[in-house]
Motif scaffolding. Structure first.
Motif, mmCIF file in Angstrom:
data_model
loop_
_atom_site.group_PDB
_atom_site.id
_atom_site.type_symbol
_atom_site.label_atom_id
_atom_site.label_comp_id
_atom_site.label_asym_id
_atom_site.label_seq_id
_atom_site.Cartn_x
_atom_site.Cartn_y
_atom_site.Cartn_z
ATOM 1 N N UNK A 63 -1.433 -2.841 10.226
ATOM 2 C CA UNK A 63 -0.886 -2.967 8.920
ATOM 3 C C UNK A 63 -0.338 -3.860 8.267
ATOM 4 N N UNK A 64 0.530 -4.851 9.251
ATOM 5 C CA UNK A 64 0.944 -6.158 9.013
ATOM 6 C C UNK A 64 -0.174 -7.229 8.312
ATOM 7 N N UNK A 65 -1.690 -6.715 8.768
ATOM 8 C CA UNK A 65 -2.968 -7.270 8.541
ATOM 9 C C UNK A 65 -3.659 -7.104 7.113
ATOM 10 N N UNK A 66 -2.359 -5.846 5.947
ATOM 11 C CA UNK A 66 -3.063 -5.394 4.968
ATOM 12 C C UNK A 66 -2.336 -6.260 4.185
ATOM 13 N N UNK A 67 -3.330 -7.035 2.602
ATOM 14 C CA UNK A 67 -3.157 -7.875 1.592
ATOM 15 C C UNK A 67 -2.084 -6.919 0.967
ATOM 16 N N UNK A 68 -0.956 -6.808 0.270
ATOM 17 C CA UNK A 68 -0.422 -6.347 -0.417
ATOM 18 C C UNK A 68 -0.852 -6.797 -1.670
ATOM 19 N N UNK A 69 -0.839 -7.605 -1.976
ATOM 20 C CA UNK A 69 -0.641 -8.109 -3.234
ATOM 21 C C UNK A 69 -2.013 -7.810 -4.037
ATOM 22 N N UNK A 70 -3.530 -8.616 -3.158
ATOM 23 C CA UNK A 70 -4.721 -8.252 -3.660
ATOM 24 C C UNK A 70 -4.882 -6.758 -3.921
ATOM 25 N N UNK A 71 -4.342 -5.466 -3.077
ATOM 26 C CA UNK A 71 -4.653 -3.876 -3.310
ATOM 27 C C UNK A 71 -4.213 -3.775 -4.377
ATOM 28 N N UNK A 72 -2.237 -4.001 -4.842
ATOM 29 C CA UNK A 72 -1.710 -3.584 -6.219
ATOM 30 C C UNK A 72 -2.069 -4.217 -7.396
ATOM 31 N N UNK A 73 -3.452 -5.528 -7.299
ATOM 32 C CA UNK A 73 -3.023 -5.941 -8.141
ATOM 33 C C UNK A 73 -4.781 -5.747 -8.820
ATOM 34 N N UNK A 74 -5.846 -4.680 -8.006
ATOM 35 C CA UNK A 74 -7.116 -4.438 -7.924
ATOM 36 C C UNK A 74 -7.266 -2.889 -9.011
ATOM 37 N N UNK A 75 -7.944 -2.737 -9.762
ATOM 38 C CA UNK A 75 -8.707 -1.546 -10.219
ATOM 39 C C UNK A 75 -8.712 0.110 -8.975
ATOM 40 N N UNK A 76 -9.986 -0.532 -8.281
ATOM 41 C CA UNK A 76 -10.318 0.350 -7.512
ATOM 42 C C UNK A 76 -9.927 -0.364 -6.056
#
Ligand code: ADP
Length: 321
Positions: free
Chosen positions: A117-130
Motif C-alpha cells: 500500500x505504501x507504493x501506491x502513488x495517491x496523487x497520480x490516481x486521484x487526478x486520473x479519470x480511469x
C-alpha cells in the motif's frame, strides 16, 4: 496528471521460438515485455493518451529493461517501484500443437507480488479519470492490499474503474478459489472485460446475455465480452449489442485482449466530464467504442508479441476507413 492509471504485473515473457511444441520440448525462447495491465498502458499511450503505470519489478537488468520499454512508449513510470530483494516476474510460454498456450511462471515470490500500500502513488490516481486493474495482483499479499488500497483511492475520487481479470489458472491455489476471488474482484469495478472462455468459467454459460446478466449482479454497470475474430458483445441494464470483428490474417493473438481494452478505454474517455462522476454513454456510443476496440484488438494480432503490435491512433483510423 494522467487520463488513465493501470495497476498490475509487468513481466518478461520468454516466448518459444518454435510453435507446436510444449515447454518441455522448446529449445529456445525470445524475451518479450509483457503483463496485461502494462500492455493496456502502452496501448493507451500509443493511442495518444496520458497514462501512468503502477507496479513493481526487480532492481536488475530485466526490471530496468521493462521500465525503459514503458518509458520509450510514453508511459509515466513514476508509480513503478524497484525491489532489491526479489526479481522481476518471468513467464515461459509456448504454443502447443493443439493451439493451447503452455505457461510456466517464475514467481516464488517475484517483485510484482511485493507491491505494498505504501507504493501506491495517491496523487497520480486521484487526478486520473480511469483506473484499470486485473486479478493477478489480487492473488496474494501484500499485492492484494496494495491493489485494494489503490481501488479505494480510485473510488473515493469517482474514477471509472475498469477490470480485466485475465484468468491464469496456474497462478491460483485452486480453480474454485480463482473463481471466487475473481468474482469478488468485480465488486470494485464499474466495467468488466472478459473473453468467452472466462465467461464460461465464471458463470457456467457461454450464452452472452445470460452470463453478462449474472455478472452485473456483482456490481459493474458494463460488461464487455470479447469473442476473438467474432468481435465483441456489450451489456448494460439498458443496452446490449454485438459488434462484429474484422477479417484479417492473425499472426499472433497475444495481447489482442489488452489492445481491445486500450481501444475501449480510449473511446470511453471521450465521454468523461472533468470533476464529475463517470456515467456510461448509451447504445450507439458503446457500439462505436467497441468498434474502435475491435480494430485495436485486430491490429494487435498482425505482428508477433503484444507491445510491438499495438497500433497508433493514425493506424486505427486508417484501418477503420
Ligand atoms: P483475449 O486475448 O482476452 O482472449 P480475444 O481473443 O477475444 O481476447 O481478442 C480481443 C479482441 O481482439 C476481439 O474482441 C477482436 O476484436 C480482436 N481479435 C482477436 N483475434 C482476432 C482475429 N483473429 N481477427 C480479428 N480480430 C481479432
Amino acid at each position: 496528471m494522467v487520463d488513465v492509471v493501470c495497476l498490475g504485473e509487468l513481466l518478461i515473457d520468454f516466448v518459444s521460438l518454435e510453435s507446436g511444441v510444449s515447454l518441455e520440448q522448446a529449445p529456445s525462447f525470445q524475451k518479450a515485455p509483457g503483463g496485461a495491465p502494462a500492455n493496456v498502458a502502452v496501448g493507451l499511450a500509443k493511442l495518444g493518451h496520458e497514462v501512468g503505470f503502477v507496479g513493481k519489478v526487480g532492481d536488475e537488468s530485466f526490471g530496468h529493461f521493462l521500465a525503459n520499454v514503458l518509458q520509450e512508449n510514453g508511459v509515466d513510470i513514476s508509480g513503478l517501484a524497484f525491489d532489491s530483494e526479489t526479481r522481476t516476474m518471468l513467464a515461459f510460454v509456448s504454443l502447443t500443437s493443439e493451439g493451447e498456450r503452455d505457461f510456466m511462471f517464475y514467481r516464488h515470490p517475484s517483485a510484482d507480488m511485493r507491491l505494498t500500500p505504501d507504493d501506491i502513488p495517491k496523487d497520480l490516481i486521484q487526478q486520473a479519470t480511469i483506473f484499470h486493474y486485473g486479478s493477478i495482483s489480487l492473488i496474494s499479499e501484500p499485492g492484494r492490499s496494495a491493489t485494494c488500497h489503490a481501488l479505494d483511492l480510485a473510488r473515493e475520487s469517482s474514477l471509472l474503474i475498469s477490470y480485466d481479470p485475465n484468468l491464469r489458472l496456474g497462478l491460483w491455489a485452486s480453480q474454485e478459489r480463482a473463481k471466487q476471488e475473481i468474482l469478488a474482484g468485480m465488486r470494485s469495478a464499474n466495467l468488466v472485460k472478459i473473453n468467452d472462455d472466462e465467461l464460461e468459467f465464471l458463470t457456467g454459460t457461454r450464452k452472452l446475455e445470460d452470463g453478462a446478466k449474472q455478472l452485473l449482479t456483482f456490481g459493474p454497470k458494463l460488461i464487455v465480452i470479447t469473442l476473438g475474430s467474432q468481435g465483441s458483445f456489450f451489456y448494460t441494464d439498458t443496452a446490449a449489442g454485438h459488434v462484429p470483428g474484422n477479417a484479417l490474417r492473425a499472426v499472433d493473438t497475444t495481447g489482442a485482449g489488452d489492445g481491445f481494452v486500450a481501444g475501449l478505454l480510449s473511446g470511453l474517455l471521450a465521454y468523461s466530464k472533468p470533476g464529475e462522476a463517470y456515467v456510461f454513454p448509451g447504445k450507439t456510443e458503446l457500439e462505436a467504442c467497441c468498434r474502435v476496440a475491435n480494430a485495436v484488438g485486430a491490429l494487435a494480432t498482425t505482428k508477433r508479441g503484444a507491445i510491438p503490435a499495438l497500433p497508433t491512433r493514425r493506424q486505427v483510423e486508417d484501418f477503420l476507413n
